[in-house]
Design a protein around this motif. Structure first.
Motif, mmCIF file in Angstrom:
data_model
loop_
_atom_site.group_PDB
_atom_site.id
_atom_site.type_symbol
_atom_site.label_atom_id
_atom_site.label_comp_id
_atom_site.label_asym_id
_atom_site.label_seq_id
_atom_site.Cartn_x
_atom_site.Cartn_y
_atom_site.Cartn_z
ATOM 1 N N MET A 283 -8.685 -19.844 -10.514
ATOM 2 C CA MET A 283 -9.763 -18.861 -10.338
ATOM 3 C C MET A 283 -9.180 -17.606 -9.704
ATOM 4 O O MET A 283 -8.792 -17.618 -8.540
ATOM 5 C CB MET A 283 -10.855 -19.421 -9.419
ATOM 6 C CG MET A 283 -11.561 -20.630 -9.969
ATOM 7 S SD MET A 283 -12.796 -21.295 -8.818
ATOM 8 C CE MET A 283 -14.005 -19.967 -8.746
ATOM 9 N N PHE B 34 -17.915 -27.038 -3.892
ATOM 10 C CA PHE B 34 -17.502 -25.922 -3.029
ATOM 11 C C PHE B 34 -16.434 -25.057 -3.691
ATOM 12 O O PHE B 34 -15.564 -25.558 -4.396
ATOM 13 C CB PHE B 34 -16.957 -26.457 -1.703
ATOM 14 C CG PHE B 34 -18.015 -26.892 -0.740
ATOM 15 C CD1 PHE B 34 -18.708 -28.083 -0.941
ATOM 16 C CD2 PHE B 34 -18.330 -26.120 0.374
ATOM 17 C CE1 PHE B 34 -19.691 -28.494 -0.047
ATOM 18 C CE2 PHE B 34 -19.304 -26.527 1.285
ATOM 19 C CZ PHE B 34 -19.988 -27.702 1.067
ATOM 20 N N HIS B 35 -16.541 -23.764 -3.449
ATOM 21 C CA HIS B 35 -15.464 -22.836 -3.769
ATOM 22 C C HIS B 35 -15.075 -22.091 -2.498
ATOM 23 O O HIS B 35 -15.785 -22.120 -1.498
ATOM 24 C CB HIS B 35 -15.907 -21.821 -4.825
ATOM 25 C CG HIS B 35 -16.001 -22.372 -6.210
ATOM 26 N ND1 HIS B 35 -14.926 -22.887 -6.890
ATOM 27 C CD2 HIS B 35 -17.062 -22.466 -7.058
ATOM 28 C CE1 HIS B 35 -15.321 -23.283 -8.099
ATOM 29 N NE2 HIS B 35 -16.610 -23.049 -8.222
ATOM 30 N N ASN B 36 -13.952 -21.404 -2.607
ATOM 31 C CA ASN B 36 -13.491 -20.528 -1.536
ATOM 32 C C ASN B 36 -13.292 -19.143 -2.157
ATOM 33 O O ASN B 36 -13.199 -19.023 -3.382
ATOM 34 C CB ASN B 36 -12.160 -21.086 -0.975
ATOM 35 C CG ASN B 36 -11.301 -20.024 -0.294
ATOM 36 O OD1 ASN B 36 -10.392 -19.443 -0.891
ATOM 37 N ND2 ASN B 36 -11.590 -19.763 0.963
ATOM 38 N N CYS C 123 -9.611 -18.168 -5.415
ATOM 39 C CA CYS C 123 -10.193 -19.326 -4.735
ATOM 40 C C CYS C 123 -9.023 -20.225 -4.356
ATOM 41 O O CYS C 123 -8.238 -20.614 -5.215
ATOM 42 C CB CYS C 123 -11.161 -20.062 -5.656
ATOM 43 S SG CYS C 123 -11.595 -21.717 -5.065
ATOM 44 N N ILE D 178 -9.051 -23.273 -3.345
ATOM 45 C CA ILE D 178 -9.203 -24.647 -3.824
ATOM 46 C C ILE D 178 -8.737 -24.752 -5.273
ATOM 47 O O ILE D 178 -8.046 -25.689 -5.646
ATOM 48 C CB ILE D 178 -10.672 -25.114 -3.698
ATOM 49 C CG1 ILE D 178 -11.122 -25.033 -2.232
ATOM 50 C CG2 ILE D 178 -10.849 -26.531 -4.253
ATOM 51 C CD1 ILE D 178 -12.602 -25.321 -2.014
ATOM 52 N N HIS D 179 -9.163 -23.773 -6.085
ATOM 53 C CA HIS D 179 -8.860 -23.786 -7.521
ATOM 54 C C HIS D 179 -8.014 -22.567 -7.866
ATOM 55 O O HIS D 179 -8.558 -21.496 -8.139
ATOM 56 C CB HIS D 179 -10.161 -23.767 -8.335
ATOM 57 C CG HIS D 179 -11.131 -24.841 -7.937
ATOM 58 N ND1 HIS D 179 -12.317 -24.578 -7.289
ATOM 59 C CD2 HIS D 179 -11.079 -26.181 -8.080
ATOM 60 C CE1 HIS D 179 -12.960 -25.713 -7.063
ATOM 61 N NE2 HIS D 179 -12.233 -26.717 -7.530
HETATM 62 CU CU CU Z 1 -12.949 -22.704 -6.564
#
Ligand code: CU
Lengths: 355, 105
Positions: free
Chosen positions: B97, B54-56, B91, B93-94
């Motif tokens: 990014m 998953f990404h956001n 993103c 989460i990461h």
């Molecule tokens: Cu991500």
């Protein structure tokens, strides 16, 4: 190449084209792995050179100075806590406690993260609020709940100590003793706390005997999205995606839970999310999780098997696992292969008190 | 009278939809496939997740604030940009990014 710029009427073509382009690359990390010692497909797991900022290239003088500062309790308000109080080489550069104890032994809300391989983190702290080791270094000193020191008094102490004056001049010629050079020296020392020679690393480099069959099987399960699903977040090479996830710990279900990353990035997904910690040297840093709620690696596996005990705002990358007892044991054995051989740590000689 | 207005609105809608473009930006190997992107007001960006996890996608920029939640491989979500300015897209989460979208008049 990877971006399709088109007018609206042809949107369908764009989707098809991009689906085709991306369809050619391996979908999941493990799909292209060959589980043989030294295989080229596994080399992404080897740690690269330690990164450092342009203005703080490590050298012996900087590291030696940083080491003294890291261990010097005179940089705390009560003169009894150093960085090493919570990040001790005796406990894998953490403290062996579920959550840290700060100023006057006050129990803090989060576990002391290890310094090991923190040089590779793109953000520091469980909630990522610090961008670099330099940014992070003075945080605990300034925090009233932690080392609780008036930084100008700490700087004055250093300026009044001839050994420190000389060490700063050698490490950062002409830059003086100030907040920035103090932080830079500590960060330089922290960049030497590296784990990159574990049995796993030696196996990745081609030593067939470095990991046993159980550990190799544990590695397979670790990267398999249908099994351990661990590498989805604990990814190559430092067993961290440098990302933030709510893993559904029991403490998240309590009243007024720790909101974690959300306090820094007010995005719903970040409620109760914490940074993925490295698993390197993991056997040395129990208890586990940001709240210290897992005593052993088996406890950790039990938690992940449930897919999270509190499901509210759970990371979408979490899922219930289907693992046999043997598979869980193999995963734990694999994690044990991530610890580099330990040598006795040589403490620095601190500059003498000059009253 | 009313039908004339509707016709006028319809023709406006049709003309803007012909002018506006949709640009696709992927998320692949924990990166956006573009570091920066120039678009015009009214253009749509389609964010597609091409990773196995998953990404956001979100932005807290004044010019366009949005949070697309999280979604798995193969799914996309669209954002139409209505205000000129520079939009930082990330993103959650990461945090590594990141990309910038320049929305021009
Ligand atoms: Cu991500």
């Amino acid at each position: 190449m990877s971006i399709a710029r088109i007018a609206k009427p042809t949107i369908t073509t764009s989707v098809l084209v991009s689906a085709f382009m991306f369809g050619l690359t391996p979908a999941q990390a493990d799909e292209h792995y060959v589980f043989e010692a030294g295989h080229t497909s596994l080399q992404e797991w080897l740690m690269p050179e330690v990164p450092y900022p342009d203005n703080n290239k490590p050298n012996a003088e900087r590291v030696d100075l940083g080491k003294m500062l890291f261990f010097d309790p005179r940089l705390s308000g009560d003169g009894n806590m150093s960085c090493a109080t919570c990040h001790s080489p005796l406990f894998g550069w953490s403290d062996g406690l579920p959550t840290a104890k700060g100023f006057k032994s006050k129990v803090l809300g989060r576990a002391s993260p290890t310094v090991t391989n923190s040089a590779y983190n793109s953000l520091q702290m469980w909630d990522g609020r610090k961008k670099s080791l330099e940014d992070q270094a003075l945080g605990p000193m300034l925090s009233s709940a932690e080392m609780n020191v008036d930084l100008s008094m700490a700087i004055n102490f250093l300026k009044g100590n001839s050994t420190y004056v000389q060490a700063f001049e050698k490490a950062y010629p002409g830059q003086g003793i100030k907040d920035e050079t103090l932080a830079m020296a500590i960060a330089s020392f922290e960049r030497t706390v590296i784990s990159n020679n574990s049995p796993f690393d030696r196996w990745i480099k081609g030593d067939k005997t470095a990991m046993n069959k159980q550990q190799v099987n544990g590695f397979k399960l670790f990267v398999d999205p249908e099994k351990g699903n661990c590498a989805v977040c604990h990814s190559a090479p430092n067993f961290s995606d440098s990302g933030f996830h709510n893993i559904g710990l029991k403490s998240w279900g309590q009243e007024n839970p720790d909101m974690g990353r959300y306090a820094i990035k007010p995005i719903n997904l970040m409620k109760g999310a914490f940074k993925t910690p490295t698993l390197r040297d993991i056997t040395l840093t129990a208890p586990y999780f940001h709240d210290g709620s897992a005593m052993t690696l088996s406890d950790v596996m039990d938690h992940y098997e449930t897919g999270g005990s509190v499901q509210t705002n759970l990371s979408p990358n979490m899922k219930k696992l289907t693992l046999t007892q043997t598979e869980k044991a193999d995963l734990v054995e694999f994690m044990k292969a991530l610890t580099s051989p330990q040598k006795p740590f040589v403490l620095p000689i601190l500059p003498e008190n000059a009253f | 009278m009313a039908s004339k207005n509707i016709a006028a609105i319809l023709s406006l809608v049709i003309s803007t939809s012909v002018m506006a473009e949709t640009v696709e930006v992927g998320q692949k190997d924990k990166k956006f496939t573009q570091d920066s992107l120039d678009i015009k007001v009214g253009d749509t960006v389609k964010f597609t997740n091409n990773d196995a996890f998953f990404h956001n996608v979100f932005s807290l920029s004044d010019a366009e604030m949005f949070d697309l939640g999280s979604y798995p491989k193969g799914e996309s979500r669209d954002v139409t940009f209505t205000t000129p300015g520079e939009v930082e897209v990330e993103c959650a989460i990461h945090p590594e990014m990141k990309m910038t979208i320049n929305v021009q008049e």
